[in-house]
Each structure stands twice: as structure tokens, then as C-alpha cells.
Design a protein around this motif. Structure first.
Motif: not given
Length: 213
Positions: A145-159
């Protein structure tokens, strides 16, 4: 329970297999190493498998080819129809991660690919609690599944999606329920699973959880 995405998947069903093969540039990185990801899930499953989010049956076929008996659950009518065309004898029912038909035999593995993030974190916790009561010691949950190491990783992917002009992907990242590893680890540990994570691409991780009691 993820049912708010049924219409999306009914509409996506005819082109889903093209997308996972990398034909849609926006989602190419999401499905990078797709075959290897499904093979990894199938290789970790044991015994009789309950699969959620069957989709067009790509993981299901790999599980069956490895000799597993599979009970499938898929909320999208159009996805179920395609899966049945691919695997005519497939036992697949309408349902979701939380509301699904009762199965009158022991389940040894619960598997899924690219689907668990459609549940809120609260719903994820509810689902894992249900599975914990279904499984015995040594049984498994194996998700890709799509999960992220931390919240910053998700923010980086969004950017990154925004800077590339991938606005459909950005919409998904902002409206679906992508968890962090920390959140997922707590949910599994709270339900007496020992869990490990293996990253397969920038979006997708293998979650392998063994029931300890």
C-alpha cells in the motif's frame, strides 16, 4: 470504509490494467515495479487467503497460481466483473475492508494491494481489530500500500506532484488517507501483530504482520 471511492473505481476499471503497466505518466511512479510488488505479496502469503480490494484480479491470480485458495472482496461492480472474466471460478463478493460476507473456514492470510489507504486511520484500526479476531497465532496480514515514512515524506511527494503538473495525483494525495509507518506500526502492535515494512518505490511499501497471540 472506502465506499466513497466506488464510482471512481467503476469508471477506472476499463483502463486500470493500462495504468498499472505505466501508461499514465502521472501514476507511473506509483506503480513502478508493479509486478514485483504483487509477487512480493503473493510470496509472503500462507494458507487460505482473504483478499480485499481484488480490483481486476492481478494479485488474486498470483495467489491462485501459488496454490492458495482465495476468497475475494471487492466493492466496485465493474472491477469484480473484470476479475471474474480473468478468473472465471473466482469466489469474489461485494464488500469492503470492514463489511464483508462471513467466511465459514479458517483464514490464514489477509492480503491486499493498493487499497488500504482508502480507509481513514480510525477505520484502519477497526479493520485490523476485526482481522486480529479472525486470525490465530502465526497467521498473517500482507499488504502492499501507499504509505509514507513520515509526514514530511508525504509533503515532499505532494510538492513533487505539484511541480510536475500531476494534478490528478496531487488530488489523490490530498483527499485519500495515506498513513505514516508510525501510525501503521501502532495499529498493528495494538492488535498483537509483529509488523515489518519493506519499501518498493517512492509510494508503496510491503506491510508484513504476523499474529503473535
Amino acid at each position: 470504509m472506502g465506499r466513497e471511492f466506488d464510482e471512481l473505481f467503476n469508471n477506472w476499471a476499463p483502463t486500470y490494467d493500462e495504468t498499472v503497466m505505466g501508461n499514465n505518466i502521472e501514476y507511473r511512479e506509483v506503480f513502478l515495479h508493479y509486478d514485483e510488488i504483487l509477487d512480493e505479496v503473493a510470496s509472503r502469503a500462507i494458507g487460505t487467503v482473504l483478499e480485499f480490494g481484488v480490483g481486476t484480479g492481478n494479485l488474486t491470480k498470483r495467489l491462485i497460481d501459488r496454490g492458495h485458495k482465495v476468497y475475494g472482496v471487492e466493492p466496485s461492480e465493474e472491477m469484480r466483473a473484470i476479475a471474474k472474466r480473468k478468473i472465471p471460478n473466482l469466489n469474489v463478493s461485494d464488500g469492503d475492508f470492514i463489511n464483508f460476507p462471513e467466511i465459514n473456514e479458517p483464514i490464514n492470510s489477509i492480503a491486499s494491494s493498493y487499497a488500504f489507504h482508502h480507509l481513514t486511520d480510525l477505520e484502519k484500526s477497526e479493520a485490523i481489530s476485526i482481522y486480529a479476531n479472525m486470525l490465530k497465532r502465526g497467521d498473517k496480514i500482507v499488504f502492499a500500500d501507499s504509505i509514507f515514512e513520515n509526514n514530511q515524506a508525504l509533503l515532499d511527494i505532494k510538492e513533487k506532484a505539484k511541480s510536475n503538473g500531476y494534478f490528478n495525483l496531487l488530488h489523490d494525495l490530498e483527499t485519500e488517507y495515506y498513513p505514516t509507518i508510525q501510525v501503521m506500526k501502532k495499529i498493528f502492535n495494538d492488535n498483537e501483530f509483529e509488523v515489518s515494512f519493506k519499501q518498493m518505490n517512492d509510494f508503496v511499501w510491503i506491510i508484513d504482520a504476523v499474529k503473535m497471540k
